[in-house]
Design a protein around this motif. Structure first.
Motif, PDB file in Angstrom:
ATOM      1  N   ASP A  41      -8.284  -0.529   4.840  1.00  0.00           N
ATOM      2  CA  ASP A  41      -9.462  -1.460   5.191  1.00  0.00           C
ATOM      3  C   ASP A  41      -9.962  -2.105   3.947  1.00  0.00           C
ATOM      4  OD1 ASP A  41      -9.368  -0.571   7.812  1.00  0.00           O
ATOM      5  OD2 ASP A  41     -11.029   1.323   7.628  1.00  0.00           O
ATOM      6  N   LEU A  42     -10.172  -1.216   2.840  1.00  0.00           N
ATOM      7  CA  LEU A  42     -10.726  -2.122   1.783  1.00  0.00           C
ATOM      8  C   LEU A  42      -9.722  -3.140   1.041  1.00  0.00           C
ATOM      9  CD1 LEU A  42     -11.805   1.277  -0.487  1.00  0.00           C
ATOM     10  CD2 LEU A  42     -13.094  -0.420   0.972  1.00  0.00           C
ATOM     11  N   ASP A  43      -8.343  -2.557   1.472  1.00  0.00           N
ATOM     12  CA  ASP A  43      -7.102  -3.377   0.842  1.00  0.00           C
ATOM     13  C   ASP A  43      -7.216  -4.894   1.551  1.00  0.00           C
ATOM     14  OD1 ASP A  43      -4.568  -3.368  -0.799  1.00  0.00           O
ATOM     15  OD2 ASP A  43      -3.982  -4.116   0.743  1.00  0.00           O
ATOM     16  N   ARG A  44      -7.564  -4.569   2.840  1.00  0.00           N
ATOM     17  CA  ARG A  44      -7.425  -6.094   3.837  1.00  0.00           C
ATOM     18  C   ARG A  44      -8.492  -6.854   3.344  1.00  0.00           C
ATOM     19  NH1 ARG A  44      -5.405  -2.753   9.317  1.00  0.00           N
ATOM     20  NH2 ARG A  44      -3.014  -3.299   8.735  1.00  0.00           N
ATOM     21  N   LYS A  56      -4.473 -15.626  -5.573  1.00  0.00           N
ATOM     22  CA  LYS A  56      -3.378 -15.008  -5.086  1.00  0.00           C
ATOM     23  C   LYS A  56      -3.631 -13.466  -5.313  1.00  0.00           C
ATOM     24  CE  LYS A  56       0.209 -18.401  -5.059  1.00  0.00           C
ATOM     25  NZ  LYS A  56       1.597 -18.955  -5.583  1.00  0.00           N
ATOM     26  N   PRO A  57      -3.433 -12.448  -4.742  1.00  0.00           N
ATOM     27  CA  PRO A  57      -3.477 -10.914  -5.055  1.00  0.00           C
ATOM     28  C   PRO A  57      -2.443 -10.973  -6.208  1.00  0.00           C
ATOM     29  CG  PRO A  57      -3.526 -11.210  -2.815  1.00  0.00           C
ATOM     30  CD  PRO A  57      -3.050 -12.441  -3.193  1.00  0.00           C
ATOM     31  N   ALA A  58      -2.843 -10.532  -7.334  1.00  0.00           N
ATOM     32  CA  ALA A  58      -1.884 -10.195  -8.565  1.00  0.00           C
ATOM     33  C   ALA A  58      -0.945  -8.766  -8.238  1.00  0.00           C
ATOM     34  CB  ALA A  58      -2.761  -9.810  -9.842  1.00  0.00           C
ATOM     35  N   PHE A  59      -1.363  -8.020  -7.591  1.00  0.00           N
ATOM     36  CA  PHE A  59      -0.556  -6.773  -7.469  1.00  0.00           C
ATOM     37  C   PHE A  59       0.432  -6.705  -6.369  1.00  0.00           C
ATOM     38  CE2 PHE A  59      -4.297  -4.108  -9.357  1.00  0.00           C
ATOM     39  CZ  PHE A  59      -4.131  -4.654 -10.634  1.00  0.00           C
ATOM     40  N   LYS A  60       0.163  -7.205  -5.222  1.00  0.00           N
ATOM     41  CA  LYS A  60       0.832  -7.355  -4.033  1.00  0.00           C
ATOM     42  C   LYS A  60       2.207  -7.693  -4.330  1.00  0.00           C
ATOM     43  CE  LYS A  60       0.346  -7.750   0.977  1.00  0.00           C
ATOM     44  NZ  LYS A  60      -0.362  -8.178   2.004  1.00  0.00           N
ATOM     45  N   GLY A  61       3.340  -6.941  -4.086  1.00  0.00           N
ATOM     46  CA  GLY A  61       4.622  -7.116  -4.561  1.00  0.00           C
ATOM     47  C   GLY A  61       4.887  -7.125  -5.795  1.00  0.00           C
ATOM     48  N   TYR A  62       4.133  -6.812  -6.780  1.00  0.00           N
ATOM     49  CA  TYR A  62       4.410  -6.638  -8.136  1.00  0.00           C
ATOM     50  C   TYR A  62       5.147  -5.136  -8.453  1.00  0.00           C
ATOM     51  CZ  TYR A  62       3.689  -6.272 -13.126  1.00  0.00           C
ATOM     52  OH  TYR A  62       3.980  -5.953 -14.733  1.00  0.00           O
ATOM     53  N   PHE A  65       5.005  -2.960  -5.301  1.00  0.00           N
ATOM     54  CA  PHE A  65       3.905  -2.421  -4.796  1.00  0.00           C
ATOM     55  C   PHE A  65       3.350  -3.267  -3.582  1.00  0.00           C
ATOM     56  CE2 PHE A  65      -0.808  -1.412  -4.751  1.00  0.00           C
ATOM     57  CZ  PHE A  65      -0.694  -0.155  -4.976  1.00  0.00           C
ATOM     58  N   PRO A  66       2.946  -2.361  -2.626  1.00  0.00           N
ATOM     59  CA  PRO A  66       2.670  -2.915  -1.355  1.00  0.00           C
ATOM     60  C   PRO A  66       1.285  -3.637  -1.129  1.00  0.00           C
ATOM     61  CG  PRO A  66       2.585  -0.631  -1.105  1.00  0.00           C
ATOM     62  CD  PRO A  66       2.979  -0.843  -2.509  1.00  0.00           C
ATOM     63  N   GLY A  67       0.304  -3.080  -2.006  1.00  0.00           N
ATOM     64  CA  GLY A  67      -0.952  -3.393  -1.799  1.00  0.00           C
ATOM     65  C   GLY A  67      -1.613  -4.544  -2.577  1.00  0.00           C
ATOM     66  N   GLY A  99      -6.424  -7.194  -9.134  1.00  0.00           N
ATOM     67  CA  GLY A  99      -6.296  -8.301  -9.942  1.00  0.00           C
ATOM     68  C   GLY A  99      -5.976  -9.560  -9.139  1.00  0.00           C
ATOM     69  N   VAL A 100      -6.127 -10.673  -9.897  1.00  0.00           N
ATOM     70  CA  VAL A 100      -5.786 -12.094  -9.134  1.00  0.00           C
ATOM     71  C   VAL A 100      -4.807 -13.114  -9.910  1.00  0.00           C
ATOM     72  CG1 VAL A 100      -7.763 -11.659  -7.814  1.00  0.00           C
ATOM     73  CG2 VAL A 100      -7.644 -13.432  -9.922  1.00  0.00           C
ATOM     74  N   ILE A 101      -4.268 -13.954  -9.384  1.00  0.00           N
ATOM     75  CA  ILE A 101      -3.535 -15.014 -10.009  1.00  0.00           C
ATOM     76  C   ILE A 101      -4.321 -16.335  -9.873  1.00  0.00           C
ATOM     77  CG2 ILE A 101      -1.324 -16.114 -10.803  1.00  0.00           C
ATOM     78  CD1 ILE A 101      -0.074 -13.718  -9.314  1.00  0.00           C
ATOM     79  N   LEU A 102      -4.634 -17.110 -10.789  1.00  0.00           N
ATOM     80  CA  LEU A 102      -5.404 -18.492 -10.561  1.00  0.00           C
ATOM     81  C   LEU A 102      -4.786 -19.252 -11.597  1.00  0.00           C
ATOM     82  CD1 LEU A 102      -7.672 -20.125  -9.336  1.00  0.00           C
ATOM     83  CD2 LEU A 102      -8.925 -19.585 -11.179  1.00  0.00           C
TER      84      LEU A 102
END
Length: 255
Positions: A41-44, A56-62, A65-67, A99-102
């Motif tokens: 829930d927190l992740d979404r 963009k989420p920095a960790f998702k797919g890094y 990593f799935p979240g 983390g994020v990417i901007l």
């Protein structure tokens, strides 16, 4: 050792904007978290808020990593995978790394959230970890060395009886999530690379109530304390300037 990339004022300005988004999302999670929620829930929510902010989420797919978040509950130290099966209960503490990417630049921060009323021992662990982070940030000045940061964190936390995780450390950040140099949360004053204006680093103490030792779970990601005792994690992204350290991942005081 990999070369350390110094950032321009314009690049730091972009990273400051990214850091503001990180701080805002973590603040909203702190206001929202409650017993009965799942870590998914927190992740979404975090992903929705991130994308609405134009990042963009920095960790998702890094590295697979799935979240969007790392959600680490109680004895979990770092890299906990968000799951619909992991329900948060009153009395838990949840370390949230995010983390994020901007515009091609990363920002990264972490905080530990309390769920309802928690034990005083957990409050003390969280307070000490947060204080250790601030002690480290105070040393993140041009002319100092990396060892000065780690020594400040280590001495503050170990003096209060806590274990300072060795296996995971802070890092440089910029166009990549992890850049040189590494920033351990332990060390000797005057040791390591000299800090220079233009460096941007993440300082992130992970402090355990018991031993500093950790182990990895079978999911290949989640790190837990070796003795099963709780852990806290705080992190800020810091620009080293001629005027001193600037925290890029905090809300303006007016907010």
């Amino acid at each position: 050792m990999a070369a350390i990339e110094l950032k321009t004022r314009e690049e730091i300005r972009t990273m400051r904007s990214a850091g503001r988004v990180v701080a805002e999302v973590l603040a909203r999670l702190a206001e929202t978290i409650q017993p009965g929620m799942s870590t998914l829930d927190l992740d979404r929510m975090a992903e929705e808020w991130t994308r609405k902010a134009g990042c963009k989420p920095a960790f998702k797919g890094y590295q697979g990593f799935p979240g969007t978040l790392c959600t680490s509950v109680n004895e979990e130290v770092v890299h906990g995978i968000p799951s619909s099966k992991r329900r948060i209960e009153a009395g838990d503490i949840v370390s949230v790394d995010f983390g994020v990417i901007l515009d091609g630049f990363y920002s990264d921060s972490a905080t530990t959230l309390s769920v309802g009323e928690i034990d005083d021992s957990l409050k003390q662990l969280m307070d000490t970890t947060r204080e250790g982070l601030l002690k480290g940030i105070e040393q993140a000045r041009a002319g100092n060395r990396i060892g000065d940061i780690g020594f400040a964190v280590q001495t503050h936390c170990e003096a209060r009886g806590y274990g300072v995780v060795r296996d995971f450390v802070g890092h440089g950040i910029g166009r990549n999530l992890h850049e040189a140099p590494q920033i351990p949360n332990y060390g000797k004053p005057g040791g390591g690379v000299r800090l220079r204006a233009g460096m941007v680093v993440c300082i992130e103490p992970m402090i355990n109530m018991g031993t500093w030792e950790v182990r990895k779970l079978d999911d290949g990601w989640t790190i837990v304390t070796a003795d099963g005792k709780p852990s806290a994690h705080y992190e800020h992204c810091i620009a080293i300037t001629e005027e001193g350290p600037e925290i890029l991942t905090q809300l303006p005081k007016a907010a």
